[in-house]
Write an enzyme that holds these catalytic residues in place. Sequence first.
Site, PDB file in Angstrom:
ATOM      1  N   SER A 145       0.859  -1.178   0.000  1.00  0.00           N
ATOM      2  CA  SER A 145       0.000   0.000   0.000  1.00  0.00           C
ATOM      3  C   SER A 145       0.898   1.231   0.000  1.00  0.00           C
ATOM      4  O   SER A 145       2.099   1.141   0.314  1.00  0.00           O
ATOM      5  CB  SER A 145      -0.882  -0.005   1.251  1.00  0.00           C
ATOM      6  OG  SER A 145      -1.503   1.240   1.474  1.00  0.00           O
ATOM      7  N   TYR A 158      -2.824  -0.785  10.331  1.00  0.00           N
ATOM      8  CA  TYR A 158      -2.720  -1.065   8.903  1.00  0.00           C
ATOM      9  C   TYR A 158      -1.362  -0.626   8.354  1.00  0.00           C
ATOM     10  O   TYR A 158      -0.699  -1.368   7.625  1.00  0.00           O
ATOM     11  CB  TYR A 158      -3.848  -0.353   8.172  1.00  0.00           C
ATOM     12  CG  TYR A 158      -3.968  -0.660   6.694  1.00  0.00           C
ATOM     13  CD1 TYR A 158      -4.645  -1.795   6.261  1.00  0.00           C
ATOM     14  CD2 TYR A 158      -3.431   0.195   5.742  1.00  0.00           C
ATOM     15  CE1 TYR A 158      -4.768  -2.074   4.908  1.00  0.00           C
ATOM     16  CE2 TYR A 158      -3.549  -0.076   4.389  1.00  0.00           C
ATOM     17  CZ  TYR A 158      -4.226  -1.214   3.973  1.00  0.00           C
ATOM     18  OH  TYR A 158      -4.331  -1.484   2.633  1.00  0.00           O
TER      19      TYR A 158
END
Length: 254
Positions: A145, A158
Amino acid sequence: MTQGLFDLTGRRVLITGSNGGLGLGIAGGLAALGARVILNGRDEAKLRAAADGLRAAGLVVEEARFDVTVEPEVVAAVERLEADGPIDVLINNAGIQRRVRLDEIGLDVWDEVLRTNLTSAMLVSRQVARAMIARGRGKVVNIGSVMSDLARTTTGAYAAAKGGLKMLTKAMCADWGPLGLQVNAIGPGYFATDMTRPLMENPEFNAWVTGRTPARRWGRPEELVGVAAFLSSSASDFVNGQILYVDGGVTAVL
């Protein structure tokens, strides 16, 4: 000499967490390019619906229902799949997001995010890599990501997991590169999926994303297919330990 560099015909590709979202988008794209895609998910009904949707489009796909966070399920599933033929490419896509500030996060939520986004990639890769190593070839692609490098409020668990996944990619390269494997990662930016729809429909957040992204828009799932195909094909045989950002320019600018 360059003929067939990007050819995926016959390559068997296992994509975790591919019964929806970005994983399903990548799966459909690679299958259309000739790969034999194996869809994965925990929900059997959702997995079957996703597979049937691709089959209705004339694509050939397999199904493998197992929980990527449960070691015995991973071991049994990979053994079953390998008995039917080699897994040439593994794409670790399974992941979740739990938005909560770090001073308010419970250990159960922290563990859930790390287990799903990071530990699962280790579990599945370790099992698949053993067979790849025996053959002396194979490719692993981890879906990271922009938060492998950046963080935003309420994304602590995350970001920690995706940052860890970037370094796990490099560690896998160090261990398995000498044995014939290529291990790389893709770092998506903000993409339009069912999961992000509430964020897109939030005027303030949508304005922030489009303003922060030099492309001035959200990404489309099909825009990940090209880089996934590159990292799954012979064209990337000397690319190892890298993370390629597909983010409309987010990580390039302040």
